[in-house]
Design an enzyme around this catalytic site. Structure first.
Site, PDB file in Angstrom:
ATOM      1  N   ASN A 151      -5.234  10.036   7.978  1.00  0.00           N
ATOM      2  CA  ASN A 151      -4.854   8.586   8.390  1.00  0.00           C
ATOM      3  C   ASN A 151      -6.023   7.924   9.530  1.00  0.00           C
ATOM      4  O   ASN A 151      -6.196   6.955   9.336  1.00  0.00           O
ATOM      5  CB  ASN A 151      -3.460   8.221   8.651  1.00  0.00           C
ATOM      6  N   GLY A 227       0.183  16.432  10.528  1.00  0.00           N
ATOM      7  CA  GLY A 227       0.536  16.176   9.162  1.00  0.00           C
ATOM      8  C   GLY A 227       1.900  16.299   8.657  1.00  0.00           C
ATOM      9  O   GLY A 227       2.715  15.698   9.533  1.00  0.00           O
ATOM     10  N   THR A 231       4.592  20.020   4.970  1.00  0.00           N
ATOM     11  CA  THR A 231       3.345  20.862   5.146  1.00  0.00           C
ATOM     12  C   THR A 231       3.906  21.728   6.468  1.00  0.00           C
ATOM     13  O   THR A 231       3.485  22.792   6.472  1.00  0.00           O
ATOM     14  CB  THR A 231       2.062  20.221   5.284  1.00  0.00           C
ATOM     15  N   GLU A 249       2.478  18.317  14.763  1.00  0.00           N
ATOM     16  CA  GLU A 249       2.633  17.065  15.083  1.00  0.00           C
ATOM     17  C   GLU A 249       2.908  16.424  13.675  1.00  0.00           C
ATOM     18  O   GLU A 249       2.124  16.449  12.675  1.00  0.00           O
ATOM     19  CB  GLU A 249       1.565  16.280  15.563  1.00  0.00           C
ATOM     20  N   CYS A 283       1.135   7.415  12.092  1.00  0.00           N
ATOM     21  CA  CYS A 283       2.613   8.047  12.171  1.00  0.00           C
ATOM     22  C   CYS A 283       3.455   7.516  13.057  1.00  0.00           C
ATOM     23  O   CYS A 283       4.716   7.602  13.059  1.00  0.00           O
ATOM     24  CB  CYS A 283       2.148   9.515  12.538  1.00  0.00           C
ATOM     25  N   GLU A 462       1.074  17.424  22.745  1.00  0.00           N
ATOM     26  CA  GLU A 462      -0.244  17.269  22.856  1.00  0.00           C
ATOM     27  C   GLU A 462      -0.331  16.517  23.719  1.00  0.00           C
ATOM     28  O   GLU A 462       0.479  15.944  24.418  1.00  0.00           O
ATOM     29  CB  GLU A 462      -0.970  16.782  21.478  1.00  0.00           C
TER      30      GLU A 462
HETATM   31  P1  NDP Z   1      -0.579  16.661   4.917  1.00  0.00           P
HETATM   32  O1  NDP Z   1       0.548  17.555   5.366  1.00  0.00           O
HETATM   33  O2  NDP Z   1      -0.629  16.637   3.373  1.00  0.00           O
HETATM   34  O3  NDP Z   1      -1.839  17.335   5.320  1.00  0.00           O
HETATM   35  C1  NDP Z   1      -2.199  17.515   6.654  1.00  0.00           C
HETATM   36  C2  NDP Z   1      -3.415  18.308   6.608  1.00  0.00           C
HETATM   37  O4  NDP Z   1      -2.848  19.805   6.125  1.00  0.00           O
HETATM   38  C3  NDP Z   1      -4.520  18.126   5.482  1.00  0.00           C
HETATM   39  O5  NDP Z   1      -5.840  18.492   6.043  1.00  0.00           O
HETATM   40  C4  NDP Z   1      -4.131  18.983   4.341  1.00  0.00           C
HETATM   41  O6  NDP Z   1      -5.462  19.359   3.498  1.00  0.00           O
HETATM   42  C5  NDP Z   1      -3.671  20.328   5.101  1.00  0.00           C
HETATM   43  N1  NDP Z   1      -2.781  21.160   4.180  1.00  0.00           N
HETATM   44  C6  NDP Z   1      -2.046  20.665   3.066  1.00  0.00           C
HETATM   45  N2  NDP Z   1      -1.274  21.956   2.805  1.00  0.00           N
HETATM   46  C7  NDP Z   1      -1.602  22.936   3.631  1.00  0.00           C
HETATM   47  C8  NDP Z   1      -1.173  24.044   3.780  1.00  0.00           C
HETATM   48  N3  NDP Z   1      -0.229  24.594   2.774  1.00  0.00           N
HETATM   49  N4  NDP Z   1      -1.587  25.069   4.749  1.00  0.00           N
HETATM   50  C9  NDP Z   1      -2.423  24.593   5.680  1.00  0.00           C
HETATM   51  N5  NDP Z   1      -2.831  23.149   5.577  1.00  0.00           N
HETATM   52  C10 NDP Z   1      -2.514  22.502   4.525  1.00  0.00           C
HETATM   53  O7  NDP Z   1      -0.365  15.363   5.423  1.00  0.00           O
HETATM   54  P2  NDP Z   1      -1.482  13.846   5.316  1.00  0.00           P
HETATM   55  O8  NDP Z   1      -2.609  14.225   5.456  1.00  0.00           O
HETATM   56  O9  NDP Z   1      -0.666  13.410   4.144  1.00  0.00           O
HETATM   57  O10 NDP Z   1      -1.059  12.870   6.669  1.00  0.00           O
HETATM   58  C11 NDP Z   1      -0.012  12.259   6.509  1.00  0.00           C
HETATM   59  C12 NDP Z   1       1.013  12.850   7.362  1.00  0.00           C
HETATM   60  O11 NDP Z   1       0.676  13.033   8.681  1.00  0.00           O
HETATM   61  C13 NDP Z   1       2.324  11.903   7.468  1.00  0.00           C
HETATM   62  O12 NDP Z   1       3.653  12.601   7.549  1.00  0.00           O
HETATM   63  C14 NDP Z   1       2.095  11.254   8.865  1.00  0.00           C
HETATM   64  O13 NDP Z   1       3.288  10.929   9.610  1.00  0.00           O
HETATM   65  C15 NDP Z   1       1.527  12.753   9.676  1.00  0.00           C
HETATM   66  N6  NDP Z   1       0.849  12.146  10.913  1.00  0.00           N
HETATM   67  C16 NDP Z   1       1.533  12.771  12.027  1.00  0.00           C
HETATM   68  C17 NDP Z   1       1.015  12.174  13.280  1.00  0.00           C
HETATM   69  C18 NDP Z   1       1.763  13.070  14.637  1.00  0.00           C
HETATM   70  O14 NDP Z   1       0.918  12.897  15.572  1.00  0.00           O
HETATM   71  N7  NDP Z   1       2.858  13.276  14.488  1.00  0.00           N
HETATM   72  C19 NDP Z   1      -0.282  11.564  13.360  1.00  0.00           C
HETATM   73  C20 NDP Z   1      -0.923  11.054  12.006  1.00  0.00           C
HETATM   74  C21 NDP Z   1       0.062  11.458  10.789  1.00  0.00           C
HETATM   75  P3  NDP Z   1      -5.399  18.306   2.087  1.00  0.00           P
HETATM   76  O15 NDP Z   1      -5.783  17.098   2.683  1.00  0.00           O
HETATM   77  O16 NDP Z   1      -6.447  19.069   1.377  1.00  0.00           O
HETATM   78  O17 NDP Z   1      -3.865  18.503   1.539  1.00  0.00           O
END
Ligand code: NDP
Length: 481
Positions: A151, A227, A231, A249, A283, A462
């Site tokens: 994002n 993420g 995940t 996070e 987020c 963080e």
């Molecule tokens: P994901 O959890 O799908 O992915 C995050 C990252 O993890 C990506 O690089 C993804 O790769 C990787 N990933 C996926 N599966 C695995 C695994 N099994 N092991 C290790 N790494 C993995 O999140 P999104 O990218 O869809 O992001 C959106 C989410 O992030 C929302 O829930 C949002 O709220 C959260 N977020 C939280 C923030 C915070 O500060 N708390 C800030 C911004 C977002 P790939 O892309 O290849 O799947």
């Protein structure tokens, strides 16, 4: 067509298996580049590079490490137009937003930790009576794994790697495979800045392959992940039995609480931002808007009027306020939640559907900003993270009621409160279970503050020295005098 490379051991290299993934421009729905479909062999190579670089990097002075980070920050500023355009094309966000927020924040992250590490002191404790002194040494862990989402691609990527590197760790990082472009450009900037080989390694590819291989690698003892909550749960399941240090996070479902005595125009204007900035894919967006009943109808009318004037359009055009959502899959997910809201009895006040643009963006993935009312605070639409341009409006009568609404999800990332009564604002803020509460503002960030979520929104914090503490292992040395 452009083919992105991994950045391993100071070199741009192709994935060992020679496989690639299509990378889409969400505004046009077309493939415009190819990303390495890396696997555990590439992660192994990156970890070996990082391990080899670690002794020299860890013993480089904090001042020198800081200078290198600041050189990278200067290069991010120098190439800001190119980076902003890449971010917009890759993610679908308005170019204007990438220029104003994402890229400046990426260089601020590097600069912030480049300087913070020079002010990061450890503690000493003198023991009266026994005549002994304790001092704390903070050692870097070794190789840190940093995994970031799509994002705010470069913004969140640098928010992790900057403190990890500043603290003396070497890094193996994976940006989201959905938005890899600015991390790939960052590799080139690190080479131009003279970052020693192996200090930062960037491996592109799917989460279930590259991300999972980083998480499970026995030589990566510390993991920083941003993420989704699911995940995060699966990462914790792998990392916990290996006793890895974890920073998570995760998702949010944030309340935006509007009291009748608020500064109306400010609350209204900022609520448009906090609902729909970055297509609602932040987020920290306030997707549940709770309005004190005496103000409900007035706020609703004014809010819906304003939302109907939010221009959804080509991210490259100056007048565009909302661009494309990040992928077709994500668009379908968001639309399915709008359908769920209908089934749960919600009324769509505006939006509620895909937007079809003409010309270059005819096949892009756009969603109209959507406002829904008439749902219970406990329903799925109001408790699950949608992560798109969808908000709900709900009236409330008392402080106790709105605190209960605010807290009735498993998430606890952020909250916003609008009122001129500061005593009430503090009282309510203390009872809302969120890692950050904004009063009469939104998304105002001081990088020195602890950032993170309560409940299922995360583990750890963080920001500021919190991140430097996370990326170092404290050791107590006790000397009897
Ligand atoms: P994901 O959890 O799908 O992915 C995050 C990252 O993890 C990506 O690089 C993804 O790769 C990787 N990933 C996926 N599966 C695995 C695994 N099994 N092991 C290790 N790494 C993995 O999140 P999104 O990218 O869809 O992001 C959106 C989410 O992030 C929302 O829930 C949002 O709220 C959260 N977020 C939280 C923030 C915070 O500060 N708390 C800030 C911004 C977002 P790939 O892309 O290849 O799947």
């Amino acid at each position: 067509m452009q083919q992105i490379k991994n950045y391993i051991n100071g070199q741009l290299v192709a994935p060992k298996a020679g496989k690639y993934i299509d990378n889409y421009n969400p505004a046009t729905g077309e493939v415009y580049s190819h990303i390495p479909d890396s696997d555990e062999q590439d992660v192994e190579q990156a970890v070996q590079g990082a391990l080899a670089a670690f002794p020299a990097w860890a013993s480089t002075s904090a001042a020198k490490r800081g200078q290198l980070l600041m050189r990278i920050a200067d290069l991010i500023d120098k190439y800001q137009d190119r980076l902003a355009e890449a971010e917009s094309v890759d993610n679908g966000k308005p170019l204007k937003l990438a220029k104003a927020v994402d890229i400046p924040r990426a260089s601020s992250n590097m600069r912030f930790y480049g300087t913070a590490i020079q002010h990061f002191a450890s503690e000493a404790h003198y023991m009266e009576g026994t005549e002994a002194i304790n001092y704390t040494v903070r050692h870097p862990h070794g190789v840190a794994g940093c995994i970031s989402p799509w994002n705010l691609p470069l913004y969140l990527f640098t928010w992790k790697i900057a403190p990890a590197l500043a603290a003396g760790n070497c890094v193996v990082a994976k940006p989201s495979e959905v938005t890899p472009m600015t991390a790939s450009l960052l590799s080139e900037l690190c080479m131009e800045a003279g970052l020693p080989a192996g200090v930062l390694n960037i491996v592109h590819g799917y989460g279930y392959k590259v991300g999972a291989a980083i998480v499970a690698h026995p030589n990566v003892p510390v993991l920083s992940f941003t993420g989704g909550t699911n995940t995060g749960r699966s990462i914790a399941a792998t990392a916990a039995p290996m006793f890895k240090k974890l920073s998570l996070e995760l998702g949010g479902k944030n309340p935006n609480i509007i009291f009748a005595d608020c500064d109306f125009n400010n609350a209204l204007h900022t609520s448009i931002q906090s609902s729909f900035a970055n297509q609602g894919q932040i987020c920290l967006c306030g997707s549940r808007i709770f309005i004190e009943r005496p103000l409900y109808e007035q706020f609703k009318q004014a809010f819906v009027d304003k939302v109907q004037n939010v221009t959804v359009g080509d991210p490259m055009e100056d007048g565009t306020k909302m661009g494309a959502v990040v992928s077709e899959q994500h668009m379908q997910k968001v639309l399915s939640y709008i359908e769920l809201a209908r089934q749960e009895g919600g009324s769509i006040l505006t939006g509620g559907q895909q937007v079809h643009l003409s010309g270059r963006c005819a096949k892009g993935w756009f969603i109209a900003p959507t406002v829904i009312e008439g749902l219970s605070p406990e329903c799925r639409t109001n408790t699950e993270e949608i992560f798109g341009p969808v908000v709900t409006l709900t009236p409330f009568d008392t402080d106790e009621e709105v605190i209960q609404y605010a807290n009735c999800t498993d998430y606890g990332l952020s909250a916003t409160i609008w009122t001129k009564d500061l005593s009430r604002a503090h009282r309510v803020a203390h009872q809302v279970r969120s890692g950050i509460v904004w009063i009469n503002t939104w998304l105002l960030r001081d990088l020195r503050t602890p950032f993170g979520g309560m409940k299922n929104s995360g583990v750890g914090r963080e920001g500021g020295f919190e991140a430097l503490r996370f990326f170092t292992e404290p050791q107590n040395i006790c000397v009897k005098l």
